[in-house]
Design an enzyme around this catalytic site. Structure first.
Site, PDB file in Angstrom:
ATOM      1  N   LYS A   1       0.830  -1.205   0.000  1.00  0.00           N
ATOM      2  CA  LYS A   1       0.000   0.000   0.000  1.00  0.00           C
ATOM      3  C   LYS A   1       0.863   1.253   0.000  1.00  0.00           C
ATOM      4  CE  LYS A   1      -4.209  -1.871   1.937  1.00  0.00           C
ATOM      5  NZ  LYS A   1      -5.377  -1.684   2.751  1.00  0.00           N
ATOM      6  N   ARG A   2       2.054   1.131   0.543  1.00  0.00           N
ATOM      7  CA  ARG A   2       2.916   2.316   0.627  1.00  0.00           C
ATOM      8  C   ARG A   2       3.703   2.598  -0.653  1.00  0.00           C
ATOM      9  NH1 ARG A   2       4.269  -0.107   5.538  1.00  0.00           N
ATOM     10  NH2 ARG A   2       2.261  -0.879   5.034  1.00  0.00           N
TER      11      ARG A   2
END
Ligand code: GLU
Length: 505
Positions: free
Chosen positions: A263-264
């Site tokens: 997600k990052r």
């Protein structure tokens, strides 16, 4: 008679859906529709600690945006509801009880501290602590305690969990549509927690019970759930239920091909990893989404389909309907699929070309109106778009490509001016201005024949006229056909711009 295909997308509302989750939803959707089956949305919200406000609505909105309507589920009631596990809470206990009664599960009372102690103790000896046949009789549970002791603890309100009793010395034969046959030695499995004394089931129990009650025929989910498959198989067996078929989709890898896309990564590497923008309800931090970044849902669906699947041909462009037609779980790879942000742009460029100019104009109009502080005619905007869109990937590219259709250049590109402006240029442009003024019916054809005719009869090099003319109209040596530009901005504006370049340069 074969059973009706029923698949479910079962996200936990712990945050925005990552594109990996959307890919899972897509493959479920494609499989269901290909086989005339049902696509169900079940929200797995049994872990209240990880519940995030707004995440469920986000999931619903994301599916909608991608064009994958559900047949049943949260937001569309059907015969198998409710579809939110928190609303099915009362249902699960009886199944945990059933497993205890049949000897497939047991109560365990070990505290977190005790378990932690054993974990550390094993670690210190270079071993791994697994709660299973190996040591369960040394721990505090209904297998090591008498029935009376167990009941006394429950009656006293002691916290407990219900654990699955994983068998010793058995080999499990698991089947996965994508991965083939998998053999698992039960000795390495731990006795997973199924239910807790707070009345909540864990993922494993709720998931199996619901898949059974909802008559799910195929479980299609991410590779990260493969380690749970052995337990799930055993649960079906313990209940005496027929297990659905399973397909575990490959991981989505970072653009480098190394490691799982997280997600990052989006923020780090400069591309969205979420379908829609997400505002974290706690931190108010905004994560960008494909939609807001200017991607078309068709492009997103198309590139997601290729993350793990391929048609076995050279064809890359697939509409949702074509995907439904051609999709086959047998053509899904085991190996991780590398995510390529450039390819997503390539798809978007393609779908941009397919889109109606009128539709693109709707999206671009607010930008134009804001830039000019005016209400610009949509049809005119659409025409401008039609002339430049082959160079555009996003609607946000349009302003750079079309501004001269809306406002006269205020400066002229220096390099281009040097290239286009020679000694005789002003005289030539003056003549052009005059003949343009003489064009009665200002159509593209008339403009073209007049100017080309003048160039030919005066035996001047084409570039000697067209380059400075373009510079006058655009301010740089770019843009579509000069005659199209003149037609668009009109006769008076064309002349004004020619006169302006003459007096400026
Ligand atoms: N709730 C699980 C998830 O968040 C579902 C896994 C499954 O499909 O079994 O991914």
């Amino acid at each position: 008679m074969t059973k009706k295909v029923r698949v479910r997308f079962a996200p936990s509302p712990t945050g925005p859906l990552h594109i990996g989750g959307v890919r899972t939803a897509l493959f479920n959707y494609l499989f269901a529709k290909k086989h005339g089956g049902d696509f169900i949305l079940r929200i797995e919200d049994t872990d209240q600690n990880r519940y995030v406000e707004g995440a469920e609505q986000y999931i619903i909105d994301a599916l909608k945006w991608c064009g994958m309507p559900i047949d049943e589920g949260v937001g569309k009631e059907g015969a198998f509801g409710p579809y939110r596990q928190s609303e099915r809470k009362d249902l699960y206990k009886q199944y945990a009880d059933e497993l205890i009664a049949s000897g497939n599960a047991y109560y365990a009372f070990d505290t977190a501290e005790t378990l932690d102690f054993h974990r550390k103790d094993h670690e210190a000896k270079g071993k791994t602590f697994i709660y299973n046949w190996h040591n369960r009789l040394k721990l505090s549970n209904s297998l090591s305690l008498s029935a009376e002791e167990t009941q006394a603890k429950i009656d006293a309100g002691e916290d407990y969990v219900v654990r699955f009793k994983s068998p010793q010395d058995e080999t499990l034969h698991l089947k996965d549509i994508i991965r083939g046959d998998i053999k698992i030695d039960t000795n390495i499995l731990d006795d997973k927690v199924l239910f807790k004394s707070d009345g909540m089931p864990t993922y494993h129990l709720a998931n199996i019970v619901d898949d059974h009650l909802m008559e799910i025929t195929h479980v299609i989910r991410g590779e990260e759930w493969l380690p749970s498959l052995a337990l799930h198989y055993q649960l079906y067996k313990a209940f005496g239920w027929e297990a659905p078929e399973f397909a575990h989709l490959p991981l989505i890898l970072k653009p480098t091909g190394k490691g799982k896309l997280s997600k990052r990564d989006g923020d780090k590497l400069g591309f969205p990893v979420f379908p829609l923008e997400w505002k974290d309800p706690k931190t108010n931090e905004i994560s960008r989404g494909y939609k807001e970044d200017g991607y078309f849902p068709e492009a997103m669906v198309n590139f997601l389909a290729f993350l793990g699947w391929n048609p076995g041909t050279e064809q890359e462009i697939f509409s949702l309907d074509q995907l439904i037609n051609d999709f086959d779980l047998k053509r899904v790879n085991k190996a991780g699929a590398r995510f390529d942000p450039d390819k997503t742009k390539w798809f978007n460029h393609h779908y941009m070309q397919e889109q109606y100019d009128e539709v693109l104009a709707e999206a671009f109009k607010p930008i134009v109106d804001a830039k000019l502080n005016a209400d610009i005619d949509s049809q005119y905007i659409g025409m401008a778009i039609g002339l430049v869109k082959e160079r555009a990937t996003f609607v946000s590219d349009f302003w750079d490509l079309t501004h001269y259709f809306f406002t006269a250049p205020t400066s002229y590109d220096e390099k281009a001016s040097k290239k286009a402006f020679k000694e005789d240029t002003k005289a030539i442009l003056s003549e052009i201005s005059t003949i343009v003024n003489g064009i009665e019916d200002f159509t593209v054809e008339n403009i073209q024949t007049t100017i080309k005719g003048w160039i030919t009869s005066n035996e001047i090099g084409f570039g000697k006229v067209m380059m400075p003319l373009r510079l006058a109209l655009v301010g740089a040596l770019q843009g579509p056909d000069v005659f199209d530009i003149m037609y668009m901005i009109g006769k008076n504006e064309s002349i004004k711009r020619i006169e302006n370049v003459i007096s400026t340069l």
